[in-house]
Design a protein around this motif. Sequence first.
Motif, PDB file in Angstrom:
ATOM      1  N   ASP A  94      -6.705  -7.262 -12.410  1.00 57.50           N
ATOM      2  CA  ASP A  94      -6.253  -6.383 -11.819  1.00 57.50           C
ATOM      3  C   ASP A  94      -5.291  -5.267 -12.528  1.00 57.50           C
ATOM      4  O   ASP A  94      -5.310  -4.047 -12.494  1.00 57.50           O
ATOM      5  CB  ASP A  94      -5.452  -6.582 -10.265  1.00 57.50           C
ATOM      6  CG  ASP A  94      -6.518  -6.948  -9.211  1.00 57.50           C
ATOM      7  OD1 ASP A  94      -7.653  -6.462  -9.176  1.00 57.50           O
ATOM      8  OD2 ASP A  94      -6.008  -7.966  -8.405  1.00 57.50           O
ATOM      9  N   THR A 106      -8.311   3.121  -5.890  1.00 63.99           N
ATOM     10  CA  THR A 106      -7.447   2.312  -5.546  1.00 63.99           C
ATOM     11  C   THR A 106      -7.613   1.638  -4.064  1.00 63.99           C
ATOM     12  O   THR A 106      -6.727   1.083  -3.625  1.00 63.99           O
ATOM     13  CB  THR A 106      -5.845   2.196  -5.647  1.00 63.99           C
ATOM     14  OG1 THR A 106      -5.497   3.247  -5.315  1.00 63.99           O
ATOM     15  CG2 THR A 106      -5.825   2.384  -7.282  1.00 63.99           C
ATOM     16  N   LEU A 107      -8.818   2.174  -3.596  1.00 59.22           N
ATOM     17  CA  LEU A 107      -9.192   1.791  -2.281  1.00 59.22           C
ATOM     18  C   LEU A 107      -9.251   0.001  -1.960  1.00 59.22           C
ATOM     19  O   LEU A 107      -8.978  -0.425  -1.094  1.00 59.22           O
ATOM     20  CB  LEU A 107     -10.398   2.258  -1.865  1.00 59.22           C
ATOM     21  CG  LEU A 107     -10.327   3.501  -1.661  1.00 59.22           C
ATOM     22  CD1 LEU A 107     -11.720   4.269  -1.201  1.00 59.22           C
ATOM     23  CD2 LEU A 107      -9.419   4.143  -0.370  1.00 59.22           C
ATOM     24  N   GLU A 108      -9.630  -0.600  -3.147  1.00 54.64           N
ATOM     25  CA  GLU A 108      -9.473  -1.926  -3.069  1.00 54.64           C
ATOM     26  C   GLU A 108      -8.342  -2.611  -3.455  1.00 54.64           C
ATOM     27  O   GLU A 108      -7.860  -2.443  -4.205  1.00 54.64           O
ATOM     28  CB  GLU A 108     -10.575  -2.576  -4.215  1.00 54.64           C
ATOM     29  CG  GLU A 108     -10.875  -4.264  -4.208  1.00 54.64           C
ATOM     30  CD  GLU A 108     -12.000  -4.411  -4.929  1.00 54.64           C
ATOM     31  OE1 GLU A 108     -12.306  -5.639  -4.984  1.00 54.64           O
ATOM     32  OE2 GLU A 108     -12.559  -3.505  -5.524  1.00 54.64           O
ATOM     33  N   ARG A 109      -7.783  -3.351  -2.549  1.00 52.09           N
ATOM     34  CA  ARG A 109      -6.550  -4.343  -2.481  1.00 52.09           C
ATOM     35  C   ARG A 109      -6.552  -5.002  -3.539  1.00 52.09           C
ATOM     36  O   ARG A 109      -7.343  -5.762  -3.978  1.00 52.09           O
ATOM     37  CB  ARG A 109      -6.088  -4.720  -1.411  1.00 52.09           C
ATOM     38  CG  ARG A 109      -5.952  -4.097  -0.110  1.00 52.09           C
ATOM     39  CD  ARG A 109      -5.629  -5.031   1.225  1.00 52.09           C
ATOM     40  NE  ARG A 109      -4.645  -5.742   0.977  1.00 52.09           N
ATOM     41  CZ  ARG A 109      -3.381  -5.295   1.405  1.00 52.09           C
ATOM     42  NH1 ARG A 109      -3.022  -4.337   1.755  1.00 52.09           N
ATOM     43  NH2 ARG A 109      -2.506  -6.152   1.198  1.00 52.09           N
ATOM     44  N   PRO A 110      -5.473  -5.213  -4.382  1.00 50.89           N
ATOM     45  CA  PRO A 110      -5.406  -6.016  -5.750  1.00 50.89           C
ATOM     46  C   PRO A 110      -5.037  -7.528  -5.184  1.00 50.89           C
ATOM     47  O   PRO A 110      -3.948  -7.649  -4.913  1.00 50.89           O
ATOM     48  CB  PRO A 110      -4.412  -5.694  -6.478  1.00 50.89           C
ATOM     49  CG  PRO A 110      -3.445  -5.052  -5.730  1.00 50.89           C
ATOM     50  CD  PRO A 110      -4.335  -4.227  -4.395  1.00 50.89           C
ATOM     51  N   HIS A 117      -6.890 -13.565 -11.372  1.00 53.43           N
ATOM     52  CA  HIS A 117      -7.265 -12.073 -10.639  1.00 53.43           C
ATOM     53  C   HIS A 117      -5.950 -11.262 -10.814  1.00 53.43           C
ATOM     54  O   HIS A 117      -6.488 -10.138 -10.892  1.00 53.43           O
ATOM     55  CB  HIS A 117      -7.065 -12.620  -9.447  1.00 53.43           C
ATOM     56  CG  HIS A 117      -8.421 -13.307  -8.717  1.00 53.43           C
ATOM     57  ND1 HIS A 117      -8.305 -14.062  -7.659  1.00 53.43           N
ATOM     58  CD2 HIS A 117      -9.583 -13.352  -9.211  1.00 53.43           C
ATOM     59  CE1 HIS A 117      -9.494 -14.484  -7.427  1.00 53.43           C
ATOM     60  NE2 HIS A 117     -10.256 -14.291  -8.425  1.00 53.43           N
ATOM     61  N   ARG A 171       0.863  -1.273   0.020  1.00 57.48           N
ATOM     62  CA  ARG A 171       0.161  -0.080   0.025  1.00 57.48           C
ATOM     63  C   ARG A 171       0.853   1.141  -0.018  1.00 57.48           C
ATOM     64  O   ARG A 171       0.529   2.345  -0.569  1.00 57.48           O
ATOM     65  CB  ARG A 171      -0.871  -0.102   1.304  1.00 57.48           C
ATOM     66  CG  ARG A 171      -1.977   1.188   1.239  1.00 57.48           C
ATOM     67  CD  ARG A 171      -2.885   1.234   0.219  1.00 57.48           C
ATOM     68  NE  ARG A 171      -4.076  -0.160   0.421  1.00 57.48           N
ATOM     69  CZ  ARG A 171      -4.957  -0.303  -0.555  1.00 57.48           C
ATOM     70  NH1 ARG A 171      -4.814   0.435  -1.632  1.00 57.48           N
ATOM     71  NH2 ARG A 171      -5.870  -1.028  -0.152  1.00 57.48           N
ATOM     72  N   ARG A 211      -0.058   1.255 -10.187  1.00 62.51           N
ATOM     73  CA  ARG A 211      -0.428  -0.100  -9.841  1.00 62.51           C
ATOM     74  C   ARG A 211       0.034  -0.992 -10.706  1.00 62.51           C
ATOM     75  O   ARG A 211       0.241  -2.032 -10.400  1.00 62.51           O
ATOM     76  CB  ARG A 211      -2.013  -0.128  -9.481  1.00 62.51           C
ATOM     77  CG  ARG A 211      -2.468  -1.456  -9.359  1.00 62.51           C
ATOM     78  CD  ARG A 211      -4.050  -1.567  -8.989  1.00 62.51           C
ATOM     79  NE  ARG A 211      -4.129  -1.401  -7.509  1.00 62.51           N
ATOM     80  CZ  ARG A 211      -5.204  -1.496  -6.929  1.00 62.51           C
ATOM     81  NH1 ARG A 211      -6.301  -1.943  -7.314  1.00 62.51           N
ATOM     82  NH2 ARG A 211      -5.389  -1.485  -5.419  1.00 62.51           N
TER      83      ARG A 211
END
Length: 290
Positions: free
Chosen positions: A169, A154-158, A165, A99, A183
């Motif tokens: 991403d 990008t609040l949702e983690r990859p 997946h 992060r 990212r």
Amino acid sequence: MPRPDDDREIADAAFLFDNPAKSSGSKDRSEDDSEAPRTEGPEPNLGSYALADHPSSERAARQPASIPPGGSPGIERSDAGVRRPQELTPSPVLQPWTRLAEWGPTLGRIALALLALMIVVYSTFSVEHLMRSLAVVGIGLGVILLLSYPIAITLERPVRMTPEHALRDYYGALAHHLPHRRRMWLLLSSAGRSAPEFDSYASFHAYWKDQVRNLKRNKAGSFTPLHVRIDEFKSDKSAGQDAVKASYRLSFFVRGREDESPLYTSQVETTLSRGPDRMWYLDEGRLPPR
């Protein structure tokens, strides 16, 4: 009156047969002989199917192991139908996604913007020009809000628990009004970051900026987001593997026009490597040819 010896001879009826009666000693020997394997006479035919001396069995023993259709020595085919070498060498991941690595530059710019805003407001604030000071604060907060856009998208983690997946991403970072290329850079292995078109984040950023512009051409504005579609995904079983080979169909559309013909489509084959965080990273960061 007959003698006792005559009685024994009359009781013994062995003389009525061709073979003389055997004594008890010879009977014991015959029983012992019956337990020993017989060596005289031909062996009975029990219907055995021994083929040890048959020429065809020798050829079958010399024949190499069968190769699956479409395969070749040193190549195995997974259940998903993707051909891959028996041993894939994973590419090292020197900078795993974190992060802080993703948001660090954005947070730095926001901190500088806040500092600049505080200095401007402090130096220009006055009760007589209160409206001007409030206007400066409003403009400064608007700038900070724009700078926070990369964080908002990008609040949702990859979480790349599977190779599919990781692919979603990676290309999904392009599907924004302002694509999040940092990212994408962080989701590449060392092999993915080494290409003739780029070898640093600055050149990678410029490469994908040109690619997105070429994808849209004159069919969408510069701030119109793309829609990415990944279909027909196939890969090796990733459990227990550090590198896998995958194939999929990649298509780009203009968001809201998914029913129209795609801007770009291609059938892609690539490899992915597992990083030290046990997540998957792409070994190829360029846009595949059409």
